[in-house]
Design an enzyme around this catalytic site. Structure first.
Site, PDB file in Angstrom:
ATOM      1  N   THR A   1      14.316  -0.160   7.851  1.00 41.86           N
ATOM      2  CA  THR A   1      13.571  -1.069   6.991  1.00 41.86           C
ATOM      3  C   THR A   1      14.481  -1.789   6.008  1.00 41.86           C
ATOM      4  OG1 THR A   1      11.563  -1.237   5.637  1.00 41.86           O
ATOM      5  CG2 THR A   1      13.065   0.577   5.156  1.00 41.86           C
TER       6      THR A   1
ATOM      7  N   GLU B   1      14.398   4.452  -1.867  1.00 44.36           N
ATOM      8  CA  GLU B   1      15.404   3.392  -1.943  1.00 44.36           C
ATOM      9  C   GLU B   1      16.803   3.930  -1.680  1.00 44.36           C
ATOM     10  OE1 GLU B   1      14.964   0.325  -2.078  1.00 44.36           O
ATOM     11  OE2 GLU B   1      12.943  -0.009  -2.834  1.00 44.36           O
TER      12      GLU B   1
ATOM     13  N   GLU C   1      11.769 -10.158   4.812  1.00 45.29           N
ATOM     14  CA  GLU C   1      10.767  -9.805   5.826  1.00 45.29           C
ATOM     15  C   GLU C   1      10.340 -10.993   6.687  1.00 45.29           C
ATOM     16  OE1 GLU C   1      11.044  -6.594   3.018  1.00 45.29           O
ATOM     17  OE2 GLU C   1      10.701  -8.736   2.714  1.00 45.29           O
TER      18      GLU C   1
ATOM     19  N   GLU D   1       5.445 -13.593  -4.047  1.00 46.29           N
ATOM     20  CA  GLU D   1       5.240 -12.150  -3.951  1.00 46.29           C
ATOM     21  C   GLU D   1       3.812 -11.815  -3.537  1.00 46.29           C
ATOM     22  OE1 GLU D   1       6.503  -8.103  -4.275  1.00 46.29           O
ATOM     23  OE2 GLU D   1       7.520 -10.027  -4.019  1.00 46.29           O
TER      24      GLU D   1
ATOM     25  N   ASP E   1       4.005  -0.463   4.007  1.00 46.14           N
ATOM     26  CA  ASP E   1       4.561  -1.270   5.091  1.00 46.14           C
ATOM     27  C   ASP E   1       5.455  -0.495   6.059  1.00 46.14           C
ATOM     28  OD1 ASP E   1       6.317  -0.877   3.033  1.00 46.14           O
ATOM     29  OD2 ASP E   1       6.942  -2.956   2.834  1.00 46.14           O
TER      30      ASP E   1
END
Length: 1108
Positions: free
Chosen positions: A557, A158, A471, A450, A339
């Site tokens: 991302t 992160e 996304e 989710e 992902d």
């Protein structure tokens, strides 16, 4: 009539003009798009202004309480907050690139002010004031810290994608390497200062780049692990003292050992594929901008460490241990935990294309290596994770990492990124069809839950929230840029309307704690401004520079655009041609689907558009007459809110719910939904049959030892083999479950012949059938002759080697021993080196004279070594000249003296038998004749065999040995007749060229249509230029075998008469290796054939059931 033709021409032109107008993308006017662009701008500023007012310089905003959200220091285990919030003004860093993007299309201002650009520059100035300019001097100390010297334990992933990526992207915008329309990044020198002078007084000279390096440097201790996988967390000030096995805690000289070696705390070492493998974009950019390669190397090493641990079927798992490299969970998919690993494999190729790399290590350092990883990963996903139209509508599930067997039916909101990645990769059809389901889900819930189950149609495991994730909107933007279909503009409009009417608060934008009830959560995640608003804005700004720029830039991302500047690229870049074997196939982007005539949207006209709606259970959604919303009272004071946002214009008959009915073609018809033929095949409980140990898992499947009480779940389906031109095989049944155990697409069910002997071979639901296309050639080989060197030869060898040296002290082995080695043989024949070393070993282990003499007087009790039984897969001929095999019993797979093979007289011909005849005594006195393939047809070879009287000692079988040059591609074959250790199988991965006196050429009649390959043998295809085909690409068959030999005419004798007793023929592969094996069999060995069987159910083959 002539006049009729004149009249028809204007009518046709009119119809053509109408069709062109209808298909020109007039689904949304420019005014409407501009209005949506302004609404998106207002959405961003409603969140950003409130963050700067109520939360800065803390990390995030609490929109319900109008207060900052900070680290939960009272509860260190609260990783949902603490992993992300590092106490370094995260939302501002995440928002800078969005401000730069908005600055290219600012809203009109009477004073000519570019508000987003001013806010971008002011934001950078605020960061410098609080964290310094990244230099070691006084200016490097900010109000809050010197750089990021903060006592914050954060997640590496992160922090890289939000912190390092946000700083780098903002730096590239600041210096002009990323475009801002109307902004000139001009470096000037004034008052002893050099840099870019801004209106707010800041002289920008790379402050953000230095801060990004400072932050990245504080993350580097996490990369010191045995596997190259980074630890998941690091303290920005103290490093990794909580990982006891880190070299930093065990190296007293260079580490950061604490005073108390036992006071190291405990921290889990589990990371995820996305967390470890999604650092290449940010760290490679940082290395190229700073000239320090350590960051790029660490990120690449982590990426390849994940990739090296992929399963044998090409799947990458989610959780992985950073210290052991072991997968933590056996499930995998395309969503959470994995992902962005796929995302970075393709985007790393794009970002690094044209850049210099380590030519000595192209398999892990070149851009092409990342492209190959993406293509292989996509092949594995399409093979095992993707479920096609036969499963209601195409979507992705969760499968077993090692077998590909189905494990769960849910999809998550993070997986909605995948359609954007597919679009970027040119897989447009797959992206469009799977994006429909996510659109239908958003329409149903007015957000993306989710986790949602395709099996139940409900939210899975209570994971009902939407925290503002981008996304789905990101993929919508990618698809609109690729197709220009107005459908996606209306999808974006739907998302915008739903966000405004459901997530608005007085102090910002809240996440949805429950997408069903609309309950809000008191948190505005930094990615809402950094990604969600950004992609919405780009969707509604078709002329934005980033939408029209032809450059190798990518979005990370976290939605931060990155590019390696031109001045760091090679000026004359020539495509590499010889650094490693694999070359990417030159590809072209797919054309968008053509709209139906007199329609506007090709997507709205798709015949399967309602299949996705049905899978999402959109037809069960209640009609909502009124919507309660707290935003009505603030509507007059907030331009980002309109009354239309709280009223749905339809009852969700169409989706997205913002889709105008005129975009749906008149009298459009949905295609019939595909159905799957499935049934269960149950076997009765048999007396005296073992119930315990009836099944055991073996390599690539399950071995069934007893059929008593078993139940097969079977599905009828076609299959494809993805070579350069896709081949579709006939339909077959595939066993997808056995006794409630789910099987992967490529898993097999093995049964011994003794297991099924008690069943009626003519049962219509379980019919045993002999395979007429393939068989196994069984070979008994005598032990290799061993040569025992004498002690005299050993003495001579040592005397020559030692020379004048009396002993081995100070002896230089490399200078003394000179061994002539054939490099070509060493490369093509792995056994060449093994034979060389074995010879030296046997020489050095020679017995002394005394030992030899003493042992000679003792009786020998050494047992003779047994023969070894091998199998070689082969194909049977087709055509008028094909003859049946001799009627001999099938031998066992294991050699015993009581079960010898029947044919022991073998003749191996050295040439291809095209220009000469065999001597008459050869077929009379030999049961087997072996001939190399090539130079002429198979019928010609048989014509050159003289006639012979049929008897057991005369010719029984002709074996043709094929070489690599006779085949379109190289194949590697291995027998799967036994799951493990049932028999020894010959392997040949690189065919060598023939060593016959003449050159060989492909047979003119050898390319008969390939048979349906049998499951008993597996062929791994190795293309020369295209991406590798995954192993067991065809579940029922394992790959593409040798072709069947074509005997195009009946067999004749050398004199031209029809042969009264046609000769059976078999073709095998392996080239010189197989020829060598058959020559060894000639010296004391024997040959036989073992027929193969398969089972039919209702006349259809059960593809993955293998009879041993």
């Amino acid at each position: 009539m002539p006049g009729a033709a004149v009249f028809q021409l204007p009518c046709l032109l009119l119809l053509l003009l109408l069709a062109c107008w209808a298909t020109g993308g007039h689904g949304m006017t420019d005014e409407t798009i501009a209005s949506l662009r302004q609404e998106t701008r207002d959405i961003f500023y409603h969140g950003f202004d409130n963050y700067m007012k109520h939360a800065f310089p803390e990390d995030e905003l609490r929109p319900l309480t109008c207060a900052p959200l900070t680290r939960d220091r009272a509860n260190p285990a609260h990783i949902e907050v603490n992993d992300v919030l590092g106490n370094y003004s995260l939302t501002l860093i995440d928002s800078l690139s969005t401000l730069a993007i908005l600055a290219s299309s600012p809203s009109p201002d009477k004073r000519g002010r570019n508000k987003p650009l001013d806010d971008f520059q002011d934001g950078i100035q605020a960061l410098v004031e609080n964290y310094g300019d990244g230099t070691p001097g006084p200016s490097g100390l900010g109000k809050r810290a010197r750089g990021f010297d903060l006592d914050s334990k954060v997640q590496v992933f992160e922090t890289v994608i939000r912190g390092v990526g946000g700083l780098l992207s903002a730096h590239l915008f600041a210096v002009g390497d990323l475009p801002i329309r109307g902004y000139e990044a001009k470096v000037e020198q004034k008052k002893r200062r050099e840099g870019i002078f801004w209106r707010n007084g800041l002289v920008y000279d790379g402050q953000l780049l230095r801060l990004a390096r400072d932050l990245a440097e504080r993350l580097m201790p996490a990369f010191h692990t045995p596997t190259g996988l980074p630890y998941p967390r690091v303290n920005l000030r103290h490093g990794v003292p909580f990982y006891a096995n880190s070299p930093y805690n065990t190296d007293a000289e260079h580490g950061q050992c604490t005073k108390d070696p036992n006071d190291k705390g405990t921290e889990i070492t589990e990371t995820c594929s996305a967390g470890a493998g999604s650092l290449v974009l940010e760290f490679s950019t940082l290395s190229r901008l700073t000239g320090d390669p350590r960051y790029e190397k660490a990120a690449k090493d982590a990426f390849w460490a994940v990739w090296r641990h992929k399963s044998s079927i090409g799947l990458v798992g989610a959780g992985i241990d950073a210290e052991t490299g072991q997968w933590v969970a056996p499930f995998t998919g395309i969503g959470a935990g994995i992902d962005s690993f796929f995302e970075y494999s393709l985007k790393s190729h794009i970002l690094l294309s044209g850049l210099p790399y380590d030519k000595n290590n192209p398999e892990s350092d070149s851009p092409e290596a990342f492209l190959r990883a993406w293509e292989d990963a996509h092949d594995g996903i399409k093979r095992h994770v993707y479920r096609g139209a036969a499963h209601h509508h195409p979507h992705y599930i969760q499968v077993d990492l090692y077998t590909g067997a189905m494990r769960a039916f849910w999809i998550d909101s993070l997986s909605a990124y995948y359609q954007g990645l597919l679009t970027l990769a040119g897989e447009l059809d797959e992206a469009i069809e799977t994006h429909l389901l996510y659109t239908a889900l958003w329409t149903r819930y007015s957000a993306m839950p989710e986790r949602w189950s395709t099996a139940t149609g409900n939210i899975e495991s209570g994971l009902r929230w939407w925290g503002g994730r981008p996304e789905f909107i990101e993929s919508t933007w990618y698809l609109y840029r690729a197709t220009n279909d107005p459908w996606y503009l209306h999808v974006g409009e739907m998302a915008l309307r739903d966000i405004k009417r459901r997530c608005w608060t007085k102090c910002g934008w809240a996440g949805l704690h429950d997408v069903r009830s609309g309950e809000l959560s008191d948190r505005m995640e930094s990615f809402f401004l950094g990604e969600t608003a950004k992609y919405l804005f780009l969707l509604f700004d078709p002329t934005h520079p980033l939408n029209t720029w032809d450059a190798p830039f990518v979005f990370t991302t976290e939605g931060h655009p990155l590019i390696i500047p031109k001045h760091l690229r090679e000026h004359k870049f020539s495509r590499r041609t010889s650094h490693h074997e694999w070359e990417p196939t030159p590809g072209t982007c797919s054309l968008p689907p053509q709209p139906v005539p007199f329609s506007i949207s090709a997507t709205a006209a798709r015949p399967d558009v309602y299949h996705a709606a049905s899978l999402a259970r959109l037809h069960l959604m209640p009609t909502i007459e009124t919507l309660e919303s707290p935003l009505v009272e603030f509507n007059s004071d907030h331009p980002s809110i309109s009354i239309s946002d709280i009223q749905s214009p339809s009852n969700y008959t169409y989706y997205p719910w913002t889709l105008p009915p005129e975009l749906v073609p008149y009298n459009a018809t949905s295609s019939a939904m595909a159905s799957r033929t499935t049934f269960d095949l149950s076997f009765p409980n048999l007396p005296n049959s073992p119930q315990v140990g009836g099944m055991q898992r073996v390599h690539e499947g399950i071995l069934v030892n007893s059929m008593s009480g078993l139940r097969f779940g079977m599905i009828r389906e076609p299959d494809t083999f993805p070579i350069e031109k896709e081949i579709t095989f006939d339909e077959h049944f595939r066993i997808y479950s056995i006794a409630n155990i789910a099987l992967g697409r490529d898993e097999k069910v093995y049964m011994t012949r003794s297991t099924i002997e008690t069943f009626n071979p003519l049962d219509p639901f379980f019919t045993r059938t002999r395979d007429t296309q393939t068989l196994d050639l069984v070979v008994d080989l005598p032990p290799a002759p061993s040569i025992t060197p004498s002690s005299a030869s050993l003495s001579d060898f040592l005397d020559d080697a030692l020379g004048e040296n009396g002993n081995l002290s100070g002896f230089d082995y490399l200078d003394a021993f000179e061994v002539d080695v054939d490099p070509e043989a060493l490369e093509s024949e792995p056994s060449y080196l093994a034979s060389l070393l074995a010879s030296l070993q046997s020489l050095l282990s020679a017995p002394t004279t005394s030992q030899t003499s003493s042992s000679a007087s003792e009786p020998s009790h050494t047992a003779e070594p047994e023969m070894r039984r091998h199998t070689i897969p082969g194909t049977l001929p087709t055509g008028p000249g094909a003859a049946p095999l001799p009627d001999v019993p099938d031998p066992n797979l294991t050699y015993t003296p009581e079960n010898p093979l029947g044919w022991s007289s073998i003749y191996v011909h050295d040439t291809t038998l095209c220009a000469e005849r065999l001597a008459p005594e050869i077929p009379r006195n030999h049961q087997i004749i072996v001939i190399p393939r090539g130079d002429c047809s198979f019928s010609t070879k048989l014509r050159h065999i003289p006639p012979f009287p049929p008897k057991s000692s005369s010719l029984q079988l002709v074996i043709i040995v094929s070489y690599a040059e006779h085949e379109d591609d190289s194949y590697a074959f291995s027998s799967a007749s036994a799951p493990e250790d049932e028999s020894t199988t010959l392997h040949k991965h690189k065919h060598t060229h023939a060593s016959t006196p003449q050159d060989r050429h492909p047979d003119p009649e050898a390319h008969a249509p390939p048979p349906i390959p049998d499951s008993d043998s597996e062929w791994t295809r190795k293309p020369r230029t295209t991406r590798p085909v995954p192993r067991a690409a065809n579940p029922a068959h394992g790959g593409v075998p040798l072709v069947q030999p074509l005997l195009d005419e009946q067999q004749f004798t050398p004199s031209g008469l029809p042969r009264p007793h046609p000769i059976p023929l078999v073709m095998v592969g392996g080239g010189d290796e197989t020829m060598g094996v058959l020559r060894r069999a000639k010296e004391g060995g024997a040959l036989g054939v073992r027929r193969r069987y398969y089972f039919l159910s209702q006349g259809v083959r059960i593809g993955n059931l293998i009879v041993l």
